[in-house]
Write an enzyme that holds these catalytic residues in place. Structure first.
Site, mmCIF file in Angstrom:
data_model
loop_
_atom_site.group_PDB
_atom_site.id
_atom_site.type_symbol
_atom_site.label_atom_id
_atom_site.label_comp_id
_atom_site.label_asym_id
_atom_site.label_seq_id
_atom_site.Cartn_x
_atom_site.Cartn_y
_atom_site.Cartn_z
ATOM 1 N N ASN A 106 0.818 -1.213 0.000
ATOM 2 C CA ASN A 106 0.000 0.000 0.000
ATOM 3 C C ASN A 106 0.857 1.272 0.000
ATOM 4 O O ASN A 106 1.663 1.493 0.913
ATOM 5 C CB ASN A 106 -0.913 -0.012 1.239
ATOM 6 C CG ASN A 106 -1.989 1.060 1.190
ATOM 7 O OD1 ASN A 106 -1.926 2.000 0.423
ATOM 8 N ND2 ASN A 106 -2.990 0.906 2.035
ATOM 9 N N TYR A 236 -11.786 9.789 6.412
ATOM 10 C CA TYR A 236 -10.838 10.715 5.798
ATOM 11 C C TYR A 236 -11.162 12.175 6.119
ATOM 12 O O TYR A 236 -10.259 13.006 6.228
ATOM 13 C CB TYR A 236 -10.805 10.505 4.281
ATOM 14 C CG TYR A 236 -10.117 9.237 3.852
ATOM 15 C CD1 TYR A 236 -8.743 9.191 3.674
ATOM 16 C CD2 TYR A 236 -10.839 8.063 3.642
ATOM 17 C CE1 TYR A 236 -8.099 8.017 3.291
ATOM 18 C CE2 TYR A 236 -10.207 6.889 3.263
ATOM 19 C CZ TYR A 236 -8.832 6.868 3.088
ATOM 20 O OH TYR A 236 -8.209 5.703 2.721
ATOM 21 N N ARG A 294 -12.897 -1.416 12.365
ATOM 22 C CA ARG A 294 -11.638 -1.441 13.110
ATOM 23 C C ARG A 294 -11.941 -1.336 14.609
ATOM 24 O O ARG A 294 -12.576 -0.368 15.044
ATOM 25 C CB ARG A 294 -10.748 -0.268 12.697
ATOM 26 C CG ARG A 294 -10.321 -0.293 11.250
ATOM 27 C CD ARG A 294 -9.534 0.954 10.880
ATOM 28 N NE ARG A 294 -9.194 0.969 9.468
ATOM 29 C CZ ARG A 294 -8.607 1.995 8.849
ATOM 30 N NH1 ARG A 294 -8.294 3.087 9.543
ATOM 31 N NH2 ARG A 294 -8.347 1.927 7.561
ATOM 32 N N ASP A 500 -40.505 15.925 14.502
ATOM 33 C CA ASP A 500 -40.161 16.078 15.911
ATOM 34 C C ASP A 500 -39.820 14.721 16.527
ATOM 35 O O ASP A 500 -38.860 14.095 16.110
ATOM 36 C CB ASP A 500 -41.274 16.806 16.653
ATOM 37 C CG ASP A 500 -41.498 18.215 16.115
ATOM 38 O OD1 ASP A 500 -40.532 18.815 15.628
ATOM 39 O OD2 ASP A 500 -42.642 18.701 16.165
ATOM 40 N N ASP A 501 -40.621 14.212 17.472
ATOM 41 C CA ASP A 501 -40.275 12.992 18.183
ATOM 42 C C ASP A 501 -40.840 11.724 17.543
ATOM 43 O O ASP A 501 -40.825 10.654 18.170
ATOM 44 C CB ASP A 501 -40.775 13.080 19.631
ATOM 45 C CG ASP A 501 -40.001 14.116 20.433
ATOM 46 O OD1 ASP A 501 -38.848 14.414 20.067
ATOM 47 O OD2 ASP A 501 -40.547 14.634 21.427
#
Length: 725
Positions: A106, A236, A294, A500-501
């Protein structure tokens, strides 16, 4: 890197931070091979084919250097440690990292990860390394990372976070060498002056007149894309902020200070690209790319980088921005009761954070907003007691990333996934991503066929219709998705109406060849003993909330303990230790080869059992339409509709695809397909008159019968609001 010479080791908080530095150094020193015939520095980093072992060796050497240079460290100025560091650098240069050795695997590890840690170590030990040896090492760094504009072995244009990383490596190497010409190029690379601004990391990608072939970077709506079409604010994007803030801090006050007027955009990144995607210290997994797989990136770790980056911006910020960022950082730090920022950050950020916390300025307060990201197919709905994140993908955006053998089971992360955040701040930490059933992510409609690792990653959809309408200054919005299952003929029209909720969920036209399910909920439980109550037409999960099924469609439920390892979803960074977590799952079974199936449910996050039952009995929500023309509901004074094609719902008619929300005296309109130049909406509602601001550019309001015809320019992809008296 160390907090500087004024760090007081007698300070209790700083002593904790220094203790972390010492523990890392102690562990590295204990395992270091010092033999004359050594073939590796550390036995767990001995590969000659995995380039991340090159970068990880340099990072571990840097840990030793940080301890050696940190005031109050048990290893400060230790000659034996300095000898170990010098010997390790010599061994790396001879055996792993020099112009005479092959590069493999890489490019990131050679040009960014390894080079950055190598250069930082040379800074920390500047006076303890002979100048000629230091020059030999900086020549090696310059061999791999010579240009702040280019990277990879074939010298591609560097974009987004990669450009900032590369520029930072070049800057550090240039300072070590006294290379002032390179520092000029570093400063200019941030604006991409050599490329006429095409790859500037400071300008918004959708800025007027900008042409960027990669599409990577920040957009004016807060979206951030990397690797072409992956939403990546939490990966990123956060690294770009963290690294850029350090580079700006480094260059500030010198002749290489960045003066590009687009630098002001960085404050809008904080407002739009990060704050709405953070939830009491957590960061929405829908914008973290492969990093969710990860183990080191759970437990609220990603937000640490954002807070540290923002702290570095405050000293040089204009007065008004300084006050705003101070209030914001104070809110971020104090509202995260799951992970104490002061106990995990570095000494320099710790000192800065304590200054902020001690200031008389009040914290900003909890975020309450409805925010949509049309340029990356995501949405965030913040209420005082909960937050919902929606994750979709379209012809414009990739479904998920799985490179480097990471995020192997991310198949359905953008198939309408609903992330619910409540007072269980550790829900998406504590090994959620390896243990959750990847075929039953909440909110998704999926074909249950088993898939191989990484199947279909980096794919766009055949459908354009993804997005919605967000009512400004209200927590009200409509969102929808024309779902096309990758590699199958599964299709589903999906809508979420957030008022709203309450979240109202509608699905229609669900068709496929395999066995199809829609997942209402799949919650990792705190104890596994939470009460789950199911009754005709509704259910309730203790500590999470209620779910109403107005059509009394049968639901399937499952309480299970799930065991997995991180290695199952990440071969590169995963571990083999099995972890077990309890889950409660609720779903609709559409059966084998469904044709024209649908669903309808109302979600009440954080509602109690009594509140859920009461809502089910009253049911103030009206489903007005659920077919291939439109999904629409009415709740109180809100009429919300997703038009898949031209059609009529109650007092609203459109000439084609559109998302429309009418509430009070305002009509909010968007084109989720982002393919139309304008949308026409007829509002058949008497007694209204348009206010003057509704005659702004891009909006036309004319009388039509007893109502009004509204035409809005939708080429920008965002919501437009038209107001009436």
């Amino acid at each position: 890197m160390t907090g500087g010479p004024t760090v007081d080791p007698a300070d209790p908080d700083l002593a904790v931070a220094i203790g972390r530095v010492d523990r890392a150094a102690k562990s590295a020193l204990a395992a270091l091979d010092r033999s004359a015939t050594r073939t590796f520095l550390w036995p767990d980093l001995a590969s000659t084919t995995l380039s991340n072992h090159v970068a990880s060796n340099f990072r571990r050497i840097k840990q030793l250097a940080v301890a050696w240079a940190t005031n109050g460290s048990a290893y400060q100025g230790n000659t034996s440690v300095a000898d170990d560091i010098r010997g390790a650098l010599e061994w790396m240069h001879t055996n792993r990292y020099s112009p005479n050795l092959p590069r493999y695997d890489n490019d990131y590890d050679w040009e960014i990860g390894g080079a950055s840690a190598f250069a930082d170590t040379l800074v920390l030990l500047y006076d303890a390394i002979q100048p000629d040896v230091r020059t030999t090492y900086t020549q090696a760094i310059n061999y791999y990372t010579p240009d702040p504009n280019l990277w990879r072995a074939d010298r591609q244009i560097a974009t987004g976070a990669n450009r900032v990383w590369i520029a930072t490596v070049v800057a550090t190497r240039a300072i070590l060498d006294g290379d002032t010409a390179a520092l000029v190029r570093v400063r200019d690379a941030l604006s991409d002056t050599e490329g006429a601004g095409a790859n500037s990391v400071l300008a918004f990608n959708d800025a007027p007149g900008r042409v960027d072939g990669t599409g990577e970077g920040f957009y004016s709506d807060g979206s951030f894309l990397q690797h072409y079409k992956h939403p990546y604010n939490g990966g990123y994007g956060k690294e770009l902020l963290g690294t850029l803030s350090s580079l700006l801090y480094l260059l500030g006050g010198t002749e290489w200070t960045v003066t590009d007027p687009d630098l002001e955009n960085i404050y809008r990144w904080i407002d739009d690209a990060f704050d709405p995607l953070m939830v009491r210290g957590d960061l929405m997994g829908s914008v973290c790319g492969r990093e969710i797989a990860r183990p080191s990136k759970q437990n609220h770790a990603p937000t640490q980088t954002i807070i540290e980056g923002t702290l570095r911006l405050i000293p040089a910020a204009p007065a008004a921005r300084k006050a705003q960022l101070t209030a914001l950082v104070k809110q971020w730090i104090t509202e995260d009761t799951f992970r104490d920022f002061l106990k995990v950050t570095d000494p320099a950020s710790l000192v800065a954070a304590r200054t902020i916390l001690a200031s008389p300025a009040p914290a900003r307060g909890p975020l309450v907003t409805h925010k949509q990201y049309p340029l990356m197919d995501k949405a965030a709905h913040h209420r005082p007691t909960f937050t919902i994140g929606l994750s979709a993908y379209s012809s414009r955006i990739y479904n998920y990333e799985s490179i480097q053998n990471e995020n192997l089971h991310g198949w359905h992360l953008s198939d309408g996934m609903v992330l619910l955040y409540d007072d269980d701040l550790g829900h998406y930490s504590g090994d959620y991503w390896p243990t959750v059933d990847p075929y039953r992510l909440p909110g998704t409609t999926i074909d249950t066929r088993r898939l191989p690792d990484s199947y279909g990653f980096r794919s766009t959809s055949a459908a354009d219709w993804v997005g919605g309408a967000a009512v400004p200054n209200r927590t009200i919005g409509a969102y929808g998705m024309d779902l096309r299952g990758y590699g199958t003929n599964l299709r589903a029209l999906k809508s979420w109406f957030l008022i709203d909720d309450v979240m109202v969920c509608i699905g229609s036209d669900i068709t496929g060849e395999g066995t199809v399910e829609t997942i209402v909920e799949n919650r990792k439980l705190r104890t596994g003993n939470e009460t789950f109550t199911a009754a005709p037409g509704w259910c309730h999960l203790e500590g999470t909330g209620g779910y109403i099924f107005p059509d009394r469609t049968p639901i399937q439920t499952l309480r299970e303990n799930r065991t997995a390892t991180w290695r199952e979803i990440n071969l590169k960074y995963g571990t083999d230790d099995p972890v077990t977590r309890p889950y409660q799952t609720v779903w609709f079974a559409h059966g084998d080869a469904p044709v024209g199936h649908g669903y309808y449910y109302v979600q009440l996050p954080t509602a109690t059992l009594d509140q859920t039952q009461s809502y089910a009995n009253k049911l103030p929500v009206q489903k007005l339409r659920s077919d291939s023309t439109a999904h629409a509901i009415r709740l109180n004074d809100v009429l919300a509709a997703n038009f898949w094609t031209a059609g009529t719902v109650a007092e609203l008619s459109t000439d084609g695809p559109a998302s429309v929300v009418s509430v009070g005296g305002a009509v909010t309109i968007s084109d989720p397909t982002q393919t139309r130049t304008s949308v026409t909406v007829d509002l058949d509602k008497p007694g209204l008159n348009p206010v003057a601001t509704s005659r702004a550019a891009g909006v036309s309001v004319t009388r039509r019968g007893r109502g009004w015809r509204i035409v809005v320019d939708t080429r920008h992809g965002h919501s437009t609001v038209v107001r009436f008296r």
